[in-house]
Design an enzyme around this catalytic site. Structure first.
Site, PDB file in Angstrom:
ATOM      1  N   TYR A 166      10.948 -25.654 -30.302  1.00 21.94           N
ATOM      2  CA  TYR A 166      11.157 -24.704 -29.153  1.00 21.94           C
ATOM      3  C   TYR A 166      10.283 -25.225 -28.085  1.00 21.94           C
ATOM      4  CZ  TYR A 166      13.374 -21.056 -32.041  1.00 21.94           C
ATOM      5  OH  TYR A 166      14.143 -20.502 -33.066  1.00 21.94           O
TER       6      TYR A 166
ATOM      7  N   LYS B  88      10.574 -28.191 -45.177  1.00 25.09           N
ATOM      8  CA  LYS B  88      11.569 -29.026 -45.607  1.00 25.09           C
ATOM      9  C   LYS B  88      11.361 -30.272 -45.640  1.00 25.09           C
ATOM     10  CE  LYS B  88      16.113 -29.418 -46.191  1.00 25.09           C
ATOM     11  NZ  LYS B  88      16.830 -28.975 -47.369  1.00 25.09           N
TER      12      LYS B  88
ATOM     13  N   ASP C 120      15.551 -24.167 -47.561  1.00 25.29           N
ATOM     14  CA  ASP C 120      16.994 -23.541 -47.902  1.00 25.29           C
ATOM     15  C   ASP C 120      16.803 -22.739 -49.251  1.00 25.29           C
ATOM     16  OD1 ASP C 120      15.871 -26.014 -48.631  1.00 25.29           O
ATOM     17  OD2 ASP C 120      17.807 -26.787 -48.993  1.00 25.29           O
TER      18      ASP C 120
ATOM     19  N   ASP D 192      11.936 -17.971 -37.538  1.00 24.85           N
ATOM     20  CA  ASP D 192      12.799 -17.370 -36.600  1.00 24.85           C
ATOM     21  C   ASP D 192      13.898 -16.948 -37.403  1.00 24.85           C
ATOM     22  OD1 ASP D 192      14.123 -16.141 -34.437  1.00 24.85           O
ATOM     23  OD2 ASP D 192      14.216 -17.971 -33.365  1.00 24.85           O
TER      24      ASP D 192
ATOM     25  N   ASP E 278      14.941 -13.045 -39.445  1.00 25.78           N
ATOM     26  CA  ASP E 278      16.133 -12.132 -39.102  1.00 25.78           C
ATOM     27  C   ASP E 278      16.889 -12.049 -40.507  1.00 25.78           C
ATOM     28  OD1 ASP E 278      15.492 -12.197 -36.595  1.00 25.78           O
ATOM     29  OD2 ASP E 278      17.397 -13.390 -35.854  1.00 25.78           O
TER      30      ASP E 278
END
Length: 364
Positions: free
Chosen positions: A141, A191, A223, A247, A251
């Site tokens: 971001y 990751k 994952d 983020d 959710d």
């Protein structure tokens, strides 16, 4: 005690849920003898329309001088054109960066009375109670280069997942400190099998772990973590991860609680410690839900629980924070539900009535 608070209602349902959370905060003030001095400013689409920017310099200056910031939500289809040079979310990102809000705490708790309100089996979500520590001012971001261009008839776009060891160290340390107050278990999500930034993340996490021999550190690929959230969420307690992963995963996790309208968050400028005030911004994790705006439908509980986090972390008022959380429990136990958590045999209420019920319970 008196406290100063900047209120940024934002867009969509933001003003509605913020109003109800302030109603609860006023009830706390009356019961416990506190004064909360409120200053309202514009952010997001509302600021673009009125001031031409997603967040003004004056708003940033005021936020830097206050005790805490309460935010509703930003964004909406009115400002969604990808060619727009200014977007509502720009204001939120700028606010986080300017205020040094690097640590985002997102608790995920399944309320026992809502256990049948999710898409998962009750035995999977029963007693789920974990918390994400999300890095908030780095990664994709904010990393540079970040741009779009056209070359040879082909359009290109690039974002950079950039992290320094210092940025990683401070957020991982928040995770370890929080783990010490819970089950002394920390999962670091990355990751590292693919990304260089994640390999650095894992290396720094191992180094910081030397300062916390009482906490067990586990590494988990993002994952695998997304799978574990659905497969066995009770396994999780404290998780620390970078900006983009956090983020997305939070959710996903909101569905364990049945609705994004149930989950609060705190964005802090320092390491949270019991009994110590830390500057922060508090907001629900849900978006602006423009289709629900102005209909007295939105669930204000996530914003009200964000106020409880504000009382705890920025005002060091643990008793008052617990009173708000207990009030939410009591109202839900009494069978009151907004549309998003409604189930058969319960009493459906609107945004305003839910705020009234919780505020009344605080003062009872």
């Amino acid at each position: 005690m008196d406290f100063n608070l900047i209120v940024l209602p934002g867009d969509g349902v933001g003003p509605e849920v913020t109003t109800e959370s302030l109603k609860v905060l006023a009830a706390v003030g009356r019961k416990y003898g506190h004064g909360f001095n409120l200053t309202e400013r514009l952010l997001g689409g509302a600021a673009i329309d009125a001031e031409g920017v997603a967040v003004s310099e004056e708003t940033l200056k005021l936020c830097k001088k206050t005790d805490a910031v309460l935010l509703g939500a930003v964004g909406g289809p009115k400002w969604d054109d990808p060619l727009n040079k200014v977007r509502p979310e720009d204001g939120l990102l700028e606010l986080r960066k300017a205020l040094g809000l690097f640590a985002n705490l997102r608790p995920v708790k399944v309320f026992p009375m809502l256990i049948d309100g999710t898409n998962l089996k009750p035995e999977v979500v029963r007693d789920v109670d974990f918390i994400f520590v999300r890095e908030l001012t780095g990664g994709l971001y904010f990393g540079q280069p970040k741009r779009r261009w056209q070359e040879g008839g082909v359009r290109w776009g690039v974002d950079s997942m950039l992290y320094s060891d210092k940025e990683i160290e401070r957020i991982v340390r928040v995770g370890f400190e929080l783990a010490r107050t819970r089950k002394k278990q920390l999962i670091s999500v990355d990751k590292a099998n693919v990304l260089e930034s994640s390999r650095l993340w894992r290396q720094v996490a191992v180094e910081v772990a030397q300062d916390y021999p009482d906490v067990t550190l586990e590494h988990m690929l993002v994952d695998a973590c997304s799978m574990r959230i659905i497969q066995n969420p009770r396994y999780l307690d404290v998780l620390v991860t970078e900006n983009t992963f956090g983020d997305i995963l939070t959710d996903e996790s909101s569905m364990l609680a049945g609705s994004m309208g149930m989950l609060p968050s705190a964005s802090l400028a320092g390491v949270p410690r019991t009994g110590q005030a830390t500057f922060g911004l508090y907001e629900p994790i849900h978006g602006s839900a423009p289709r629900r705006a102005g209909q007295n439908l939105a669930n204000p509980i996530a914003t009200i629980l964000s106020v409880a986090m504000m009382l705890r972390h920025s005002f060091a008022l643990e008793t008052e924070a617990k009173a708000v959380e207990d009030a939410v429990d009591a109202v839900l136990n009494a069978g009151h539900r907004t549309y998003d958590i409604m189930s058969q045999g319960k009493h459906k209420v609107g945004t305003q009535e839910m705020g009234d019920l919780i505020a009344g319970e605080v003062e009872r």
